[in-house]
Design an enzyme around this catalytic site. Structure first.
Site, short mmCIF file in Angstrom:
data_model
loop_
_atom_site.label_atom_id
_atom_site.label_comp_id
_atom_site.label_asym_id
_atom_site.label_seq_id
_atom_site.Cartn_x
_atom_site.Cartn_y
_atom_site.Cartn_z
N ARG A 4 -53.84 47.52 42.74
CA ARG A 4 -54.12 48.25 43.98
C ARG A 4 -54.68 49.61 43.57
O ARG A 4 -54.73 49.96 42.39
CB ARG A 4 -52.91 48.34 44.90
N GLY A 5 -55.08 50.38 44.59
CA GLY A 5 -55.74 51.65 44.30
C GLY A 5 -57.25 51.40 44.28
O GLY A 5 -57.73 50.43 43.68
N ALA A 6 -57.98 52.29 44.95
CA ALA A 6 -59.40 52.03 45.22
C ALA A 6 -60.22 51.73 43.97
O ALA A 6 -60.97 50.75 43.92
CB ALA A 6 -59.98 53.23 45.96
N ARG B 59 -59.27 43.24 50.61
CA ARG B 59 -58.70 44.45 51.23
C ARG B 59 -59.85 45.23 51.86
O ARG B 59 -60.83 45.52 51.18
CB ARG B 59 -57.94 45.29 50.20
N GLN C 225 -45.57 53.72 46.49
CA GLN C 225 -46.39 53.88 45.29
C GLN C 225 -46.13 55.22 44.60
O GLN C 225 -46.36 55.36 43.40
CB GLN C 225 -47.89 53.78 45.65
N ASP D 129 -59.58 56.26 49.51
CA ASP D 129 -60.09 54.89 49.47
C ASP D 129 -61.50 54.79 50.02
O ASP D 129 -62.21 53.82 49.76
CB ASP D 129 -59.17 53.96 50.25
N ASN E 132 -57.33 57.63 53.32
CA ASN E 132 -56.40 57.50 52.19
C ASN E 132 -55.09 56.91 52.71
O ASN E 132 -54.93 56.68 53.92
CB ASN E 132 -56.19 58.84 51.50
O1 MRU Z 1 -52.47 50.50 49.26
P1 MRU Z 1 -52.87 51.09 47.95
O2 MRU Z 1 -51.74 51.29 47.00
O3 MRU Z 1 -54.02 50.35 47.32
O4 MRU Z 1 -53.40 52.50 48.34
C1 MRU Z 1 -53.84 53.37 47.35
C2 MRU Z 1 -54.15 54.71 47.87
O5 MRU Z 1 -54.16 54.97 49.05
C3 MRU Z 1 -54.58 55.69 46.89
O6 MRU Z 1 -54.14 56.96 47.27
C4 MRU Z 1 -56.08 55.60 46.92
O7 MRU Z 1 -56.51 54.35 46.46
C5 MRU Z 1 -56.75 56.70 46.30
S1 MRU Z 1 -56.74 56.67 44.56
C6 MRU Z 1 -57.71 55.36 44.12
#
Ligand code: MRU
Length: 388
Positions: free
Chosen positions: A57-59, A100, A205, A246, A257
């Site tokens: 996960r994470g963008a 996603r 997270q 994101d 975000n």
């Molecule tokens: O749902 P997630 O864990 O994928 O969400 C991640 C976030 O919102 C992060 O803050 C976001 O991706 C920015 S950092 C890549």
């Protein structure tokens, strides 16, 4: 980054590719901080499932995973018919893209891979180019995070108390991270500072991933309940808020975000605390014209109604396999029978953001569009991102 596994310290990327097995290799983030395991996906369908299930996960990390997943799917095609191959690649693209919806990085990453593939005239050459381009996206993601660190480190002084939200660390990218990059760079320059990690309900997270990363890196930190940030700000205990994104709209400077970012931005503005958003170029969306058009992922109610963890002591804290630590499991917390609403992201308006830290420097949100040529804007990019 370096990870301590037992007595060994090992360098790991969040996302990698094994060409001999045609597998995407992912650190299984559902297990951290309780276990460290690598999961290999056998095909692009399994890769899309891993994105959906938040193994990764994470963008930035799902961007690189999608790029590798596209190459993985392309390499599974058998035959020489180019138009059949292109249809197959389009299906793989759509599958990975649908996994996603909020982060724009998977779309941008796969678009970049396809652009490179089109230079070749045969299936075989396109398959080879797909993997090269995915590797290049991953390497570029690391270089961009390093550059974010160089630009952002000057915001961190000795004694600065930083608030973070969710995980925009190296686990959210291929390596290094966006919001953590200035922290790691400031640490390397010998500065000492403190980080408050919002726990970031419902998936936590912040308390699981960011806290684990900072602990691995030896950075002073404490986890706070999401609701504690306003109190700490009011008491003058937070100097700076640093988050990732994101999807950041190049036209308006609005930032999507993790849910709760908007709340923190309102609080930071109320208390005159600067809020910075750190992003690589792949997080910029030059197409959408308003934040309300960003697709916001609605996730399962169980994430709100339950908490995931391990029992803290006694036999229940141990699993039966080889006496290792327990696997994290969900526990029902909420009232049985009550439902829940679970939007995964929110959109922060540009006026609440002090600056956007990019690999090309720090910009005010309203300056992105005027500087688009230096920020990775590709003229004539045709989007097919769902907008509702
Ligand atoms: O749902 P997630 O864990 O994928 O969400 C991640 C976030 O919102 C992060 O803050 C976001 O991706 C920015 S950092 C890549």
């Amino acid at each position: 980054m370096q990870v301590q596994i037992g007595k060994r310290r090992v360098a790991h990327r969040t996302v990698a590719f094994d060409p001999s097995r045609n597998q995407v290799k992912l650190i299984d983030q559902r297990l951290i901080p309780h276990r460290f395991a690598i999961l290999g996906t056998r095909d692009h369908r399994a890769t899309a499932q891993a994105i959906r299930d938040m193994v990764v996960r994470g963008a930035g990390a799902i961007g690189a995973t999608a790029a590798y997943g596209l190459a993985q799917g392309a390499r599974l095609f058998r035959g020489r018919d180019l138009s059949r191959f292109e249809r197959h690649v389009a299906e793989v693209f759509d599958l990975l893209h649908a996994a996603r919806p909020t982060a724009v990085d998977p779309f941008n990453a796969m678009t970049a891979v396809r652009r490179v593939m089109r230079a070749a005239q045969t299936v075989e050459e396109q398959q080879a180019l797909a993997l090269m381009a995915a590797e290049e996206f991953a390497d570029e993601n690391v270089r961009e995070c390093e550059a974010i660190g160089r630009h952002g480190a000057k915001l961190i002084r000795n004694g600065t108390r930083v608030l973070t939200h969710c995980n925009a660390g190296w686990l959210a990218f291929v390596d290094i991270g966006s919001a953590t990059a200035p922290l790691y760079a400031a640490q390397a320059q010998g500065r000492r500072f403190h980080v408050f990690c919002d726990e970031t309900r419902p998936r936590c997270q912040g308390s699981t991933l960011t806290a684990w990363e900072l602990a691995q890196q030896g950075i002073s930190h404490e986890i706070i309940a999401d609701n504690a940030a306003g109190h700490l700000m009011q008491r003058g205990e937070i100097d700076l808020v640093m988050v990732g994104s994101d999807r950041t709209l190049g036209r308006t400077g609005e930032v999507a975000n993790k849910i709760g970012t908007y709340t923190k931005a309102v609080l930071a503005a109320r208390h005159g605390i600067p809020l910075y958003v750190a992003i690589p170029f792949s997080t910029l969306d030059w197409s959408l014209r308003a934040g309300r058009l960003i697709p916001i992922e609605e996730r399962a109610a169980d994430e709100v109604l339950c908490a995931v963890g391990v029992a803290i002591s006694g036999a229940a804290g141990r699993s039966r396999d080889r006496g290792e630590k327990a696997w994290p499991v969900p526990f029902r917390v909420a009232n049985p029978g009550s439902g829940a609403r679970n939007p995964g992201f929110d959109v922060t308006p540009a006026e609440l953001i002090t600056g956007i830290i990019t690999p090309a420097g720090i910009f005010k949100p309203g300056e992105l569009w005027a500087n688009r040529r230096g920020l990775g804007f590709v003229a004539g990019d045709k989007r097919k991102v769902p907008v509702d």
